[in-house]
Scaffold this active site. Structure first.
Site, mmCIF file in Angstrom:
data_model
loop_
_atom_site.group_PDB
_atom_site.id
_atom_site.type_symbol
_atom_site.label_atom_id
_atom_site.label_comp_id
_atom_site.label_asym_id
_atom_site.label_seq_id
_atom_site.Cartn_x
_atom_site.Cartn_y
_atom_site.Cartn_z
ATOM 1 N N LEU A 46 96.869 37.567 11.094
ATOM 2 C CA LEU A 46 97.605 38.739 10.624
ATOM 3 C C LEU A 46 98.938 38.779 11.355
ATOM 4 O O LEU A 46 99.002 38.467 12.550
ATOM 5 C CB LEU A 46 96.827 40.020 10.932
ATOM 6 C CG LEU A 46 95.650 40.393 10.023
ATOM 7 C CD1 LEU A 46 94.885 41.555 10.633
ATOM 8 C CD2 LEU A 46 96.140 40.748 8.632
ATOM 9 N N ASP A 47 100.002 39.162 10.672
ATOM 10 C CA ASP A 47 101.291 39.333 11.334
ATOM 11 C C ASP A 47 101.161 40.353 12.462
ATOM 12 O O ASP A 47 100.318 41.256 12.395
ATOM 13 C CB ASP A 47 102.343 39.831 10.344
ATOM 14 C CG ASP A 47 102.705 38.791 9.298
ATOM 15 O OD1 ASP A 47 102.478 37.595 9.552
ATOM 16 O OD2 ASP A 47 103.215 39.178 8.227
ATOM 17 N N PRO A 48 101.992 40.240 13.509
ATOM 18 C CA PRO A 48 101.954 41.254 14.580
ATOM 19 C C PRO A 48 102.093 42.676 14.056
ATOM 20 O O PRO A 48 101.450 43.592 14.573
ATOM 21 C CB PRO A 48 103.145 40.856 15.460
ATOM 22 C CG PRO A 48 103.246 39.373 15.288
ATOM 23 C CD PRO A 48 102.908 39.132 13.840
ATOM 24 N N LEU A 49 102.914 42.871 13.014
ATOM 25 C CA LEU A 49 103.089 44.203 12.429
ATOM 26 C C LEU A 49 101.799 44.736 11.820
ATOM 27 O O LEU A 49 101.533 45.943 11.834
ATOM 28 C CB LEU A 49 104.176 44.142 11.345
ATOM 29 C CG LEU A 49 104.326 45.368 10.430
ATOM 30 C CD1 LEU A 49 104.976 46.515 11.206
ATOM 31 C CD2 LEU A 49 105.145 45.024 9.192
ATOM 32 N N ALA A 50 100.971 43.838 11.292
ATOM 33 C CA ALA A 50 99.788 44.240 10.532
ATOM 34 C C ALA A 50 98.639 44.661 11.437
ATOM 35 O O ALA A 50 98.513 44.223 12.579
ATOM 36 C CB ALA A 50 99.345 43.092 9.633
#
Length: 321
Positions: A46-50
């Site tokens: 998962l992206d860091p933002l997610a």
């Protein structure tokens, strides 16, 4: 003599609820340390933002992580309309600002475009590789490289709400689907631009949302175990899902106890199976009357069950730190 891996032999799957701002690998290493596991692997970053569901496979469960990587996913996403960024999310720089001017009918028509089977060109800010290097590294240097479109399927795309300039959607999609790209493309179709400001993975395969656990919860259980002077595994291990849940959708083939030793040595064996199984179809292998899961295999052209990936049954503990 080969050194045994550090950590204990513990097999299973943790449904981690990843927090925003951290990499999937960082989260993975924390889980591995909390469980004192000898081996761990996640099932698609998962992206860091997610935030949201990140299944972490421990021990022999890592052998089946690919099947979760290939599984369908579901996301809740909020997009900010009127601004396009270079990364298609809020971590990037705003490259264009436009007025928001579309009707409800235009929005619904645009959403319908993304449903079903389509082709998607991956974002330059992705981990896909070109000539051995991740695309995002080229993007950070301002280099655009050719990317081929890939087939994806959006099984469901549900409109949740539109408040001001923030649009929220629920998306059930196939593996390899980039939600950021859907949002960027949607923004262009609406003529105003858009980027992701919130992304939460709510489902992987059929795993229940309610079984997710955060790093903070795991840390609290470890602290509680230390206060009670008990081994943390007593509180942590009940959180594990069986590793065969990663292949729960595979048809089961049960091997009688009498021929199980031959199978476990890697030999193809003849077993009574359902006539509906196809040659080379992946199956879930269980042993005996207790139906103990031991791995996956295929039925070969001779009608024999050929093991493909079997678990190792450990008799000795791994080394501890």
């Amino acid at each position: 003599m080969a050194r045994r891996p550090k950590g204990r032999f513990i097999d299973g799957i943790v449904l981690l609820d990843k927090s925003t701002g951290m990499s999937s690998n960082f989260a993975l290493q924390r889980v591995k340390r909390f469980f004192n596991a000898n081996k761990a692997g996640h099932t698609g970053a998962l992206d860091p933002l997610a935030t949201g569901m990140l299944p972490v496979c421990l021990g022999e469960g890592t052998k089946f992580s690919q099947h979760l990587l290939d599984a369908d996913k579901r996301y809740l996403v909020t997009a900010k309309l009127g601004e396009r960024t270079d990364t298609s999310d809020s971590d990037g720089e705003v490259v264009q600002t436009r007025a928001i001017d579309f009707t409800e009918a235009q929005l619904l028509t645009a959403l319908d475009f993304f449903r079903g089977e389509t082709q998607q060109v991956p974002s330059m800010y992705s981990a896909l590789k070109y000539q051995g290097q991740p695309l995002y590294k080229y993007a950070r240097e301002g280099i655009e490289v050719p990317r081929e479109s890939r087939p994806i399927t959006v099984f469901e795309l549900n409109f949740i709400g539109l408040e001001g300039d923030e649009l929220t959607l629920d998306i059930h999609c196939s593996k390899g689907t980039y939600i950021r790209t859907i949002i960027d493309d949607l923004g262009e179709m609406l003529g105003c631009g858009a980027h992701v400001i919130m992304l939460r993975r709510t489902q992987v395969a059929q795993y229940p949302y309610a079984r997710m656990v955060s790093l903070e919860q795991l840390e609290a259980l470890v602290a509680q175990a230390h206060e009670q002077q008990i081994d943390p595994s007593i509180l942590l291990d009940p959180l594990l899902l069986p590793m065969d849940t990663a292949v729960a959708d595979f048809p089961e083939v049960n091997v009688p106890d009498a021929i199980a030793p031959y199978l476990m040595q890697g030999q193809a064996v003849r077993v009574p199976v359902n006539a509906g199984l196809k040659t080379d179809e992946l199956v879930r292998i269980t042993l005996g009357d207790i139906r103990r899961f031991v791995g996956i295999g295929t039925m070969n052209e001779d009608g024999l069950l050929a093991p493909k990936r079997l678990i190792v049954i450990h008799d000795e503990p791994a080394e501890t730190d």
